[in-house]
Design a protein around this motif. Structure first.
Motif, PDB file in Angstrom:
ATOM      1  N   GLU A   1      -8.742   7.143   0.784  1.00  0.00           N
ATOM      2  CA  GLU A   1      -8.209   5.912   1.336  1.00  0.00           C
ATOM      3  C   GLU A   1      -6.838   6.195   1.943  1.00  0.00           C
ATOM      4  OE1 GLU A   1      -8.824   1.634  -0.325  1.00  0.00           O
ATOM      5  OE2 GLU A   1      -6.934   2.364  -1.173  1.00  0.00           O
ATOM      6  N   ARG A   2      -6.692   5.905   3.228  1.00  0.00           N
ATOM      7  CA  ARG A   2      -5.449   6.151   3.941  1.00  0.00           C
ATOM      8  C   ARG A   2      -5.242   5.052   4.991  1.00  0.00           C
ATOM      9  NH1 ARG A   2      -5.302   9.509   0.493  1.00  0.00           N
ATOM     10  NH2 ARG A   2      -4.661  11.714   0.614  1.00  0.00           N
ATOM     11  N   LEU A   3      -4.062   5.071   5.606  1.00  0.00           N
ATOM     12  CA  LEU A   3      -3.765   4.150   6.699  1.00  0.00           C
ATOM     13  C   LEU A   3      -3.927   4.836   8.048  1.00  0.00           C
ATOM     14  CD1 LEU A   3      -0.455   2.350   5.599  1.00  0.00           C
ATOM     15  CD2 LEU A   3      -2.811   1.573   5.272  1.00  0.00           C
TER      16      LEU A   3
ATOM     17  N   HIS B   1       8.836   6.810  -1.451  1.00  0.00           N
ATOM     18  CA  HIS B   1       9.108   6.692  -0.020  1.00  0.00           C
ATOM     19  C   HIS B   1       9.082   5.228   0.394  1.00  0.00           C
ATOM     20  CE1 HIS B   1       8.915  10.990   0.905  1.00  0.00           C
ATOM     21  NE2 HIS B   1       7.966  11.044  -0.007  1.00  0.00           N
ATOM     22  N   GLY B   2       9.961   4.866   1.318  1.00  0.00           N
ATOM     23  CA  GLY B   2       9.960   3.514   1.846  1.00  0.00           C
ATOM     24  C   GLY B   2       8.952   3.360   2.966  1.00  0.00           C
ATOM     25  N   ASP B   3       8.770   2.137   3.397  1.00  0.00           N
ATOM     26  CA  ASP B   3       7.843   1.834   4.497  1.00  0.00           C
ATOM     27  C   ASP B   3       8.579   2.029   5.815  1.00  0.00           C
ATOM     28  OD1 ASP B   3       5.963   0.905   6.234  1.00  0.00           O
ATOM     29  OD2 ASP B   3       5.819  -1.111   5.373  1.00  0.00           O
ATOM     30  N   LEU B   4       8.270   3.118   6.511  1.00  0.00           N
ATOM     31  CA  LEU B   4       8.938   3.415   7.779  1.00  0.00           C
ATOM     32  C   LEU B   4       8.588   2.420   8.878  1.00  0.00           C
ATOM     33  CD1 LEU B   4       8.659   7.314   8.051  1.00  0.00           C
ATOM     34  CD2 LEU B   4      10.711   5.973   7.600  1.00  0.00           C
ATOM     35  N   PHE B   5       7.557   1.621   8.662  1.00  0.00           N
ATOM     36  CA  PHE B   5       7.082   0.720   9.703  1.00  0.00           C
ATOM     37  C   PHE B   5       7.681  -0.682   9.595  1.00  0.00           C
ATOM     38  CE2 PHE B   5       3.696   3.776   8.620  1.00  0.00           C
ATOM     39  CZ  PHE B   5       3.729   4.520   9.774  1.00  0.00           C
TER      40      PHE B   5
ATOM     41  N   PHE C   1       0.834  -1.197   0.000  1.00  0.00           N
ATOM     42  CA  PHE C   1       0.000   0.000   0.000  1.00  0.00           C
ATOM     43  C   PHE C   1       0.872   1.252   0.000  1.00  0.00           C
ATOM     44  CE2 PHE C   1      -2.234   3.476   1.997  1.00  0.00           C
ATOM     45  CZ  PHE C   1      -3.503   3.424   1.426  1.00  0.00           C
ATOM     46  N   VAL C   2       1.902   1.270   0.854  1.00  0.00           N
ATOM     47  CA  VAL C   2       2.798   2.429   0.932  1.00  0.00           C
ATOM     48  C   VAL C   2       3.502   2.636  -0.404  1.00  0.00           C
ATOM     49  CG1 VAL C   2       4.866   3.355   2.036  1.00  0.00           C
ATOM     50  CG2 VAL C   2       3.116   2.228   3.418  1.00  0.00           C
ATOM     51  N   LYS C   3       3.958   1.560  -1.000  1.00  0.00           N
ATOM     52  CA  LYS C   3       4.673   1.656  -2.276  1.00  0.00           C
ATOM     53  C   LYS C   3       3.779   2.203  -3.376  1.00  0.00           C
ATOM     54  CE  LYS C   3       7.491  -1.073  -5.483  1.00  0.00           C
ATOM     55  NZ  LYS C   3       8.063  -2.419  -5.766  1.00  0.00           N
ATOM     56  N   ALA C   4       2.500   1.788  -3.376  1.00  0.00           N
ATOM     57  CA  ALA C   4       1.571   2.262  -4.404  1.00  0.00           C
ATOM     58  C   ALA C   4       1.178   3.719  -4.185  1.00  0.00           C
ATOM     59  CB  ALA C   4       0.321   1.376  -4.418  1.00  0.00           C
ATOM     60  N   ALA C   5       0.989   4.112  -2.918  1.00  0.00           N
ATOM     61  CA  ALA C   5       0.540   5.475  -2.621  1.00  0.00           C
ATOM     62  C   ALA C   5       1.674   6.486  -2.695  1.00  0.00           C
ATOM     63  CB  ALA C   5      -0.115   5.514  -1.236  1.00  0.00           C
TER      64      ALA C   5
END
Length: 227
Positions: free
Chosen positions: A185-187, A94-98, A86-90
């Motif tokens: 749509e967000r996290l 930016h990388g996934d900080l989590f 999801f992070v990569k698509a949005a």
């Protein structure tokens, strides 16, 4: 605003060894008895109330939905791989900080929230009014932009400000509006969960549509995976 403590807990297994010396008559013989540990149990987070019945793959989406005066809200728990996708698509830049290191337990729990506002008025929400309520009574607030900045610093990011600004494409900002007949749509991301729990509830305690305020809640549970 109270923020959750973001603490990654380390888990380790131990092999218990017991030795016993057996002596029979004049001949000596020794044997070592090993008490092998059981493999760790595996769980899956799913939507709905808790059930003691184990579940096997393929697993259904951990998706919960609710409707209110033209408002459609879907909340889905994302496994780490789905969160990263999801992070990569949005935010491809930016990388996934989590993400945690290999072999480490997950320190963050992400829910994808899709809001479709079919009402004739705008919807306003504050992430600070969203709660994760755990069945033991503990409550958590979502990770916010200040927490993200600290994560970026901890990860030794070259430009933490740029990263945090880009994350607004991934997470709800401090104040969010969904226009009438629009969608978003967000996290929402929470910290570490207790070691033992059965049910959690994602609560939107203050949703404003025009002059009216509402609340919604979404129930999830932890189910044992059949071995």
């Amino acid at each position: 605003m109270i923020r959750p403590a973001v603490i990654a807990r380390a888990f380790s297994g131990a092999l218990v060894v017991a030795g016993a010396l057996i002596i029979s008559g004049a001949a000596d013989s020794a044997g070592v008895i090993f008490a092998a540990t059981k493999p760790p149990k595996t769980y899956r987070i799913l939507a709905g109330p808790w059930s003691k019945q184990p579940i096997a793959a393929p697993f259904p989406p951990a998706l919960s939905r609710s409707q209110l005066q033209g408002l459609n809200v879907a909340v889905e728990y994302l496994e780490p791989s789905a969160r990263t996708a999801f992070v990569k698509a949005a935010a491809p830049d930016h990388g996934d900080l989590f993400t945690v290191g290999p072999g480490r337990p997950e320190a963050f729990h992400a829910f994808r929230v899709r809001i479709e506002n079919g009402a004739d008025e705008d919807l306003s929400l504050q992430p600070g009014n969203i709660l994760l309520v755990i069945d033991g009574g503990e409550q958590q607030y979502p990770i916010d932009m200040t927490d993200l900045y600290r994560l970026a610093l901890h990860a030794k990011a070259e430009d933490p400000d740029r990263i945090v600004h880009g994350v607004t494409r991934v997470m709800f900002d401090s104040s969010t509006q969904v226009r009438a007949h629009g969608a978003m749509e967000r996290l929402i991301v929470f910290g570490t969960l207790p070691e033992k729990w059965k049910e959690i509830r994602v609560v939107f305690s203050f949703l404003q549509i025009g002059a009216e305020t509402h609340s919604l809640s979404f129930l999830f549970h932890r189910r044992l995976v059949a071995g």
